[in-house]
Scaffold this active site. Structure first.
Site, PDB file in Angstrom:
ATOM      1  N   PRO A 199       0.774  -1.371   0.303  1.00 39.76           N
ATOM      2  CA  PRO A 199       0.168   0.645  -0.409  1.00 39.76           C
ATOM      3  C   PRO A 199       0.871   1.533   0.330  1.00 39.76           C
ATOM      4  CG  PRO A 199      -0.030  -1.437   1.485  1.00 39.76           C
ATOM      5  CD  PRO A 199       0.714  -1.399   1.413  1.00 39.76           C
ATOM      6  N   GLU A 200       1.204   1.943  -1.348  1.00 39.40           N
ATOM      7  CA  GLU A 200       2.031   3.491  -1.099  1.00 39.40           C
ATOM      8  C   GLU A 200       0.511   3.729  -2.017  1.00 39.40           C
ATOM      9  OE1 GLU A 200       5.705   4.021  -2.226  1.00 39.40           O
ATOM     10  OE2 GLU A 200       6.046   1.654  -1.196  1.00 39.40           O
ATOM     11  N   LYS A 230      -2.395   8.178   2.444  1.00 43.17           N
ATOM     12  CA  LYS A 230      -2.791   6.660   2.366  1.00 43.17           C
ATOM     13  C   LYS A 230      -4.079   5.912   3.662  1.00 43.17           C
ATOM     14  CE  LYS A 230       2.372   6.073   2.020  1.00 43.17           C
ATOM     15  NZ  LYS A 230       3.285   5.681   2.785  1.00 43.17           N
ATOM     16  N   ARG A 249       0.324  -8.685   9.030  1.00 42.84           N
ATOM     17  CA  ARG A 249       1.030  -8.337  10.180  1.00 42.84           C
ATOM     18  C   ARG A 249       0.266  -7.622  11.274  1.00 42.84           C
ATOM     19  NH1 ARG A 249       5.800  -5.645   8.506  1.00 42.84           N
ATOM     20  NH2 ARG A 249       5.532  -6.033   6.189  1.00 42.84           N
ATOM     21  N   ARG A 284      15.936  21.795   4.854  1.00 44.93           N
ATOM     22  CA  ARG A 284      14.928  20.652   5.483  1.00 44.93           C
ATOM     23  C   ARG A 284      17.250  19.865   5.614  1.00 44.93           C
ATOM     24  NH1 ARG A 284      10.777  18.623   7.563  1.00 44.93           N
ATOM     25  NH2 ARG A 284       9.112  20.014   6.712  1.00 44.93           N
ATOM     26  N   ARG A 294      15.306   2.406   7.345  1.00 45.00           N
ATOM     27  CA  ARG A 294      14.825   1.618   6.166  1.00 45.00           C
ATOM     28  C   ARG A 294      16.006   1.592   4.351  1.00 45.00           C
ATOM     29  NH1 ARG A 294       9.249   3.192   5.415  1.00 45.00           N
ATOM     30  NH2 ARG A 294       8.988   1.570   4.735  1.00 45.00           N
TER      31      ARG A 294
END
Length: 260
Positions: free
Chosen positions: A2-3, A58, A111, A150, A250
């Site tokens: 799911p993106e 999402k 999960r 940033r 990640r």
DNA sequence: TATTCCCTGTGC
DNA sequence: GCACAGGGAATA
């Protein structure tokens, strides 16, 4: 799965299944969901009609006819299954909406990281999200404004839903590969031309995801990613072996040869 | 701004 | 066995 493209596809499935129908009851199938549901949440859903289903980032929002909202987030593994009340629940069923006509919308998630919450009309959900990653009105200048100052890497910035909503680990890597940008670059240090490339890369990666959803959903992704999950394999552009690195916990896949 | 935790299954 | 998995909230 799911993106953004996968959630959008799932939202369409759910929309067809339950919008216009009335909730007979909600079924809670795992403690991780139950923790967020009071007795009154469940009671307030009973008998409500689902008037619309929308997506924000999402998250999927099921709008109820009393002004309440159900917010569903698939996290890493969630998906919908549509069946009939009375059928045996599918494996890993964590939550379900049973409609008065017997239709059932089941959230399956091995999960059990998915979340479902109910928000009464008096306390609607809020989202601290940036613009949608597939927003056609987004410009390189607009992107620059969201990244200026940033210090984090551009890869981590793309995963930050407050900056841009909808990209996950796969599409972030795919977009950077398409833009030929080193994922370690500081997010605030990209030049205008690089930001324009990045925006094109994001759009192309998402468009590719949308184009191949059908195949993906019917049994294993047959479409090869450009870089994701290709560690050691030759870059599709320059034949340099694809490398991995860890960013914010990640795994990032990238090409050290042509991503600068 | 960077780890830790939530859960369970899969693949090495 | 153990590391790791497409996410994100909470914490340091």
């Amino acid at each position: 799965m799911p993106e953004l493209p996968e959630v959008e596809a799932a939202a369409r499935v759910a929309r067809r299944a339950v919008v216009g129908r009335t909730i007979d009851r909600v079924v809670i199938g795992h403690p991780s969901i139950a923790r967020r549901w009071s007795v009154s949440d469940r009671r307030r859903c009973h008998g409500r009609r689902i008037v619309a289903l929308t997506r924000r980032g999402k998250s999927q929002l099921l709008h109820l006819d009393d002004g309440g909202t159900l917010v569903v987030h698939f996290r890493l593994d969630g998906d919908w299954v549509v069946d009939r009340a009375g059928d045996a629940l599918p494996p890993f069923a964590r939550f379900a909406i049973r409609c008065t006509d017997g239709r059932r919308l089941v959230l399956v998630d091995p999960r059990a990281l998915s979340t479902v919450t109910h928000h009464p009309a008096a306390a609607p959900p809020t989202f601290a999200l940036g613009p949608e990653a597939d927003d056609p009105t987004l410009t390189a200048t607009g992107l620059r404004a969201r990244l200026v100052g940033r210090r984090t890497s551009i890869k981590s910035a793309l995963l930050d839903q407050r900056i841009l909503a909808g990209l996950g680990n796969i599409y972030a890597a795919e977009a950077l590969w398409r833009a030929r940008l080193d994922p370690r670059r500081p997010a605030g240090g990209l030049e205008a031309s690089e930001l324009a490339r990045l925006l094109r890369g994001i759009r192309a990666a998402l468009a590719d995801g949308v184009a191949h959803l059908g195949r993906y959903r019917t049994g294993g992704r047959t479409v090869a990613w450009r870089v994701y999950d290709r560690a050691g394999a030759p870059c599709r552009r320059c034949r340099t072996p694809i490398a991995t690195l860890s960013q914010g916990g990640r795994t990032t896949y990238w090409c050290p040869g042509c991503q600068r």
